[in-house]
Design an enzyme around this catalytic site. Structure first.
Site, PDB file in Angstrom:
ATOM      1  N   PRO A   2      -8.732  -3.255   2.821  1.00  0.00           N
ATOM      2  CG  PRO A   2      -8.831  -4.667   4.635  1.00  0.00           C
ATOM      3  CD  PRO A   2      -8.377  -3.330   4.221  1.00  0.00           C
ATOM      4  CD  GLU A   3     -11.988  -0.092  -1.458  1.00  0.00           C
ATOM      5  OE1 GLU A   3     -12.930  -0.050  -2.260  1.00  0.00           O
ATOM      6  OE2 GLU A   3     -10.990   0.643  -1.550  1.00  0.00           O
ATOM      7  CG  HIS A  91       0.168  -3.635  15.666  1.00  0.00           C
ATOM      8  ND1 HIS A  91       0.371  -2.746  16.695  1.00  0.00           N
ATOM      9  CD2 HIS A  91       1.116  -3.363  14.748  1.00  0.00           C
ATOM     10  CE1 HIS A  91       1.395  -1.949  16.405  1.00  0.00           C
ATOM     11  NE2 HIS A  91       1.862  -2.314  15.225  1.00  0.00           N
ATOM     12  NE  ARG A 110      -2.406   2.366   8.934  1.00  0.00           N
ATOM     13  CZ  ARG A 110      -2.120   2.731   7.699  1.00  0.00           C
ATOM     14  NH1 ARG A 110      -2.745   3.734   7.156  1.00  0.00           N
ATOM     15  NH2 ARG A 110      -1.230   2.074   7.025  1.00  0.00           N
TER      16      ARG A 110
END
Length: 278
Positions: A2-3, A91, A110
């Site tokens: 995601p930017e 997660h 992550r």
DNA sequence: TTAGGCCTGCAC
DNA sequence: GTGCAGGCCTAA
């Protein structure tokens, strides 16, 4: 990954769904994912969601009374709205229950992202932004780049640092530089005004084009409704090393800058006389 | 200014 | 099994 366009898409889909909602329950599955305010995050029960704003890749959740939650998706973060609080994804680190029966799930394989909770208008919140985030890339003005005249830094490193322009990551930096025909190793203090203006324009262009397609999904990115973006097919350089430049046909080349894979067209993006000496 | 660490999934 | 991917922070 995601930017800015992906985070903005998440923001839009989120705010449409949770504005004026009341937080009714807080389940912290992974305390260390809450980077600041770990002890007080459970006090959010009863808080209202007033608004969600964005600066760069970060979302700022304006909450009542007097709290601000900052979220960053990192590489693999997702914020999704679900009908129950059962972690649907591996997660899942945080679940916020809402009074109307919906649940906000924060997952991040992550864990490069995180959640920060601050008192609204606090010094800690101010410090979170100051010195770290420059002007939002979507609202960038040429004058925001004036400070570059005194900066002997390669263009790409500067754009990735978020310090002058906030919101661009590896994908959109490469795309914007290709569009502006600028070599990523050009030093920012060597860019004439016309080049800074062109770059500003190209940053806007590539971000708007991506936004119009719901962002870029390479693998992990989804918006709050779990939809993928469709801009990946429009990428001109990122991930296209070895393939022909869509402008001139020259084979695109890949190399490393600041530990980041970088793809350029060696013909369109000339190093020029003012390349950073390496 | 740069290298390393965080962390997991996936391609090789 | 190894290594790479990457945003961002810290340490050298």
């Amino acid at each position: 990954m995601p930017e800015l366009p992906e985070v903005e898409e998440v923001r839009r889909t989120l705010i449409a769904a949770v504005r004026d909602e009341i937080i009714d329950g807080v389940t912290v599955l992974r305390p260390d994912y809450v980077r600041h305010g770990r002890k007080t995050i459970r006090n959010l029960k009863g808080s209202g969601i007033i608004d969600i704003t964005r600066l760069g890749k970060r979302l700022f959740w304006q909450l009542t009374p007097s709290a601000c939650m900052v979220t960053h998706l990192g590489m693999t973060g997702r914020i999704t709205l679900r009908p129950d609080d059962k972690p649907a994804e591996p997660h899942t680190h945080l679940v916020l229950g809402l009074k109307t029966g919906k649940f906000l799930h924060f997952s991040d394989a992550r864990r490069f992202g995180g959640v920060w909770l601050y008192a609204a208008e606090s010094q800690a919140l101010q410090a979170h932004v100051t010195g770290r985030l420059g002007a939002d890339a979507l609202n960038l003005a040429v004058t925001d780049l004036d400070g570059w005249k005194q900066k002997r830094v390669p263009l790409k490193a500067e754009l990735l640092s978020q310090k002058t322009v906030a919101g661009l990551g590896n994908i959109y930096v490469d795309e914007a530089l290709w569009m502006a025909r600028l070599h990523p190793l050009r030093r920012v203090d060597q860019l004439p005004h016309a080049a800074r203006a062109l770059l500003t324009h190209c940053i806007h262009e590539v971000l708007h084009a991506s936004l119009a397609m719901g962002g870029t999904t390479l693998r992990d990115y989804r918006d709050a409704n779990a939809n993928a973006g469709r801009f990946a097919q429009s990428l001109n350089v990122y991930g296209r090393a070895g393939q022909p430049c869509r402008r001139c046909g020259t084979t695109l080349r890949k190399f490393l800058i600041a530990q980041r894979t970088t793809v350029i067209c060696p013909k369109c993006q000339r190093a020029g006389r003012h390349r950073t000496e390496k």
